[in-house]
Write an enzyme that holds these catalytic residues in place. Sequence first.
Site, short mmCIF file in Angstrom:
data_model
loop_
_atom_site.label_atom_id
_atom_site.label_comp_id
_atom_site.label_asym_id
_atom_site.label_seq_id
_atom_site.Cartn_x
_atom_site.Cartn_y
_atom_site.Cartn_z
N ASN A 109 33.88 45.81 45.76
CA ASN A 109 33.44 47.80 45.89
C ASN A 109 34.13 47.95 47.42
O ASN A 109 33.58 47.89 48.38
CB ASN A 109 31.62 47.32 45.99
CG ASN A 109 31.35 48.55 46.41
OD1 ASN A 109 31.44 49.55 45.83
ND2 ASN A 109 29.61 47.98 46.79
N TRP A 110 35.20 49.27 46.34
CA TRP A 110 35.12 49.88 48.05
C TRP A 110 34.60 50.94 48.47
O TRP A 110 34.70 51.80 49.49
CB TRP A 110 36.73 50.49 47.24
CG TRP A 110 37.65 50.09 46.88
CD1 TRP A 110 37.86 48.44 46.89
CD2 TRP A 110 38.70 50.51 45.94
NE1 TRP A 110 38.65 48.01 46.65
CE2 TRP A 110 39.39 48.77 46.52
CE3 TRP A 110 39.90 51.58 45.96
CZ2 TRP A 110 40.91 48.84 45.59
CZ3 TRP A 110 40.52 51.43 45.37
CH2 TRP A 110 41.11 50.01 45.28
N LYS A 111 33.13 51.13 48.20
CA LYS A 111 32.19 52.56 48.35
C LYS A 111 33.15 53.50 48.74
O LYS A 111 34.13 53.99 47.58
CB LYS A 111 31.47 51.51 49.28
CG LYS A 111 30.92 50.50 49.67
CD LYS A 111 30.17 49.94 50.75
CE LYS A 111 29.55 48.50 50.53
NZ LYS A 111 28.96 47.80 51.59
N HIS B 111 22.74 49.32 43.25
CA HIS B 111 23.43 48.72 45.21
C HIS B 111 22.39 49.02 45.98
O HIS B 111 21.55 50.45 45.64
CB HIS B 111 24.58 49.31 44.70
CG HIS B 111 25.32 48.48 46.64
ND1 HIS B 111 25.06 48.97 47.93
CD2 HIS B 111 26.20 47.38 46.39
CE1 HIS B 111 25.81 48.14 48.30
NE2 HIS B 111 26.46 47.45 47.93
N GLU C 152 22.49 50.22 48.91
CA GLU C 152 23.19 51.69 49.66
C GLU C 152 22.38 52.98 48.36
O GLU C 152 21.83 53.83 48.40
CB GLU C 152 24.43 51.76 49.67
CG GLU C 152 24.87 50.79 50.53
CD GLU C 152 26.15 50.68 50.83
OE1 GLU C 152 27.16 50.74 50.44
OE2 GLU C 152 26.43 49.21 51.60
N GLU D 202 22.50 39.99 46.84
CA GLU D 202 22.64 41.15 48.01
C GLU D 202 21.72 40.67 49.24
O GLU D 202 21.39 42.45 49.41
CB GLU D 202 24.08 41.72 47.88
CG GLU D 202 24.62 41.87 47.00
CD GLU D 202 26.05 43.35 47.10
OE1 GLU D 202 26.94 42.48 47.23
OE2 GLU D 202 25.12 44.17 47.17
N GLY E 285 27.67 43.94 55.23
CA GLY E 285 28.68 45.31 56.31
C GLY E 285 28.01 44.45 57.54
O GLY E 285 28.22 45.03 58.14
N SER F 38 29.40 40.38 53.25
CA SER F 38 30.28 39.75 54.12
C SER F 38 30.83 39.01 53.28
O SER F 38 31.24 37.56 54.19
CB SER F 38 29.37 39.37 55.54
OG SER F 38 28.53 41.01 56.15
N GLY G 269 33.07 44.03 49.18
CA GLY G 269 32.75 45.42 50.45
C GLY G 269 33.54 45.44 51.27
O GLY G 269 34.91 45.53 50.82
N GLY G 270 33.87 45.47 52.64
CA GLY G 270 33.97 46.10 53.13
C GLY G 270 35.66 44.69 53.07
O GLY G 270 36.46 45.30 53.55
P1 PGA Z 1 30.11 43.60 52.13
O1 PGA Z 1 29.22 44.27 51.36
O2 PGA Z 1 30.82 42.18 52.19
O3 PGA Z 1 30.90 44.73 52.60
O4 PGA Z 1 29.11 43.03 53.25
C1 PGA Z 1 28.93 43.50 50.38
C2 PGA Z 1 28.80 45.20 49.60
O5 PGA Z 1 27.44 46.21 49.85
O6 PGA Z 1 28.54 45.01 48.00
#
Ligand code: PGA
Length: 249
Positions: free
Chosen positions: A7-9, A92, A94, A162, A168, A208, A229-230
């Site tokens: 997930n590149w956000k 998600h 967010e 999650e 994050g 993470s 994510g990251g």
């Molecule tokens: P993260 O994000 O791997 O940076 O913790 C995961 C996500 O939000 O899908």
Amino acid sequence: MPLVVGNWKMNTNVEQAVGLAKEVSDLTHAIDQVTKVICPPYVSLEPIKKALAGTKLHVGAQNLHPEPSGAFTGEVSVHMLSGLVEFAIVGHSERRNIFGESDDTVASKVIAAAAHKIRPIVCVGESTNQRDSGNAIDLVKQQLFASLNGYQDWTRLIVAYEPLWAIGTDKAASPEIAQEMMGSIRKAIVSKAGSRAGEALTLLYGGSVKSGNARSFFEQQDIDGALVGGSSLSAVEFFEIIKRAEHVD
Ligand code: PGA
């Protein structure tokens, strides 16, 4: 087969996105035993789809609007994504917390995705307070079933667990906590929709995930992959995570 989704956000411009997608595709080319998906920003979906034609790297969306078209300024409809993506992240945290998406909204997106042959990746997870209350499992199950209200296609469902406190933060859940939650989710799906639905369910852990901890999640009985994510913004790190999903018993 394990599933690893990046997930590149809201990161990368079009040029950077196409470059990163190609790099991931090249590095992971020889890995056949893992389904590999990247979810770039909307504006990069079409150029990436073209750049990846003929490769085994799949493309997903980070969100969708459930209506096919209409007066929804700034939104991208499920209809526009149909044929362009095979997967879509839905609900998600967010989206839920920053953009105010309710469980009902999420459910309408899940149903719309399935109707357009897009596999929904439905995200659920508890906050720190909810974890501290000792009630996390029940709360997440409630959130999941509310987010699946009206959904029927149990053979194609992907659920990403999650925990909010792990996204994050560099503080991933322990594999035991993740397994406990995800085992309970699978059991709940079996109770609701039968054992075949439970077997077909793909469960991802997210929060993470890195090359250093990925394998400990993939080894858990009810964890079928990861939503990253990251770490998915580095082609090498994402490749290392995908590699760790290979040959997990
Ligand atoms: P993260 O994000 O791997 O940076 O913790 C995961 C996500 O939000 O899908």
